[in-house]
Write an enzyme that holds these catalytic residues in place. Structure first.
Site, mmCIF file in Angstrom:
data_model
loop_
_atom_site.group_PDB
_atom_site.id
_atom_site.type_symbol
_atom_site.label_atom_id
_atom_site.label_comp_id
_atom_site.label_asym_id
_atom_site.label_seq_id
_atom_site.Cartn_x
_atom_site.Cartn_y
_atom_site.Cartn_z
ATOM 1 N N HIS A 73 0.835 -0.962 -0.098
ATOM 2 C CA HIS A 73 0.044 -0.112 -0.076
ATOM 3 C C HIS A 73 0.966 1.191 -0.070
ATOM 4 O O HIS A 73 1.953 1.126 0.130
ATOM 5 C CB HIS A 73 -0.985 -0.020 1.287
ATOM 6 C CG HIS A 73 -0.251 -0.733 2.472
ATOM 7 N ND1 HIS A 73 0.764 0.097 3.045
ATOM 8 C CD2 HIS A 73 -0.746 -1.775 2.967
ATOM 9 C CE1 HIS A 73 1.041 -0.764 4.193
ATOM 10 N NE2 HIS A 73 0.256 -1.966 4.116
ATOM 11 N N CYS A 125 2.683 -1.451 15.743
ATOM 12 C CA CYS A 125 2.658 -1.090 14.158
ATOM 13 C C CYS A 125 2.127 0.437 14.342
ATOM 14 O O CYS A 125 1.137 0.669 14.700
ATOM 15 C CB CYS A 125 2.034 -2.104 13.299
ATOM 16 S SG CYS A 125 1.954 -1.236 11.808
#
Length: 157
Positions: A73, A125
């Protein structure tokens, strides 16, 4: 005199469970609603836009032998491994990962996180709150990836 406005401090205590890492008042969610392109992974959003941040700090936990989706992405990932060990596939490289390793995933780079078979893999993350949707490899790309001499033997599609 100008009054300084401060936000109240919020504490979410860490709670170690036999089922994995947890924090008070943080919802444990499925990694994704459904699919066969990932296995045995959960996520918790620790901080997000509701906290006034332009980012989300998430905790993922991958059960032994599990893995995240092989995807790419436009947005970047900044990852801190907290527990366990396994592999991170980033681009055309395979890295053995362990606690306190940092993994950076650049934009439009194929990536996947895999837990070893003997322990869960847990990692933080950090991503932008406003981000694009991930894409998975097309059938043609998947065929090429499977034949790649370095990542091919390790990728789980």
């Amino acid at each position: 005199m100008t009054e300084v406005q401060t936000l109240p401090a919020t504490l979410r205590r860490f709670q170690a469970h036999s089922e994995g890492f947890r924090w008070e008042s943080v919802v444990l969610k499925h990694y994704k609603p459904e699919g066969t392109h990932f296995r045995d992974i959960t996520r918790q959003v620790l901080f997000g836009p509701e906290s006034g941040l332009p980012a989300e700090l998430r905790y993922f936990e991958v059960a032994p032998g599990g893995y995240s989706t092989f995807e790419r992405h436009e947005h970047v990932h900044a990852v801190l491994i907290l527990q366990g060990h396994g592999r991170a596939i980033v681009g055309e490289q395979v890295f053995e990962i362990a606690p306190f390793d940092l993994v950076y995933v650049p934009p439009q780079t194929w990536h996947q996180f895999q837990a070893a078979k003997d322990a869960p893999l847990g990692f933080l993350c950090l991503v932008a709150a406003d981000r694009d949707r991930p894409t998975r490899p097309s059938a043609e790309e998947a065929s090429q990836i499977r034949q790649h001499p370095i990542i091919g033997p390790h990728v789980r599609l």
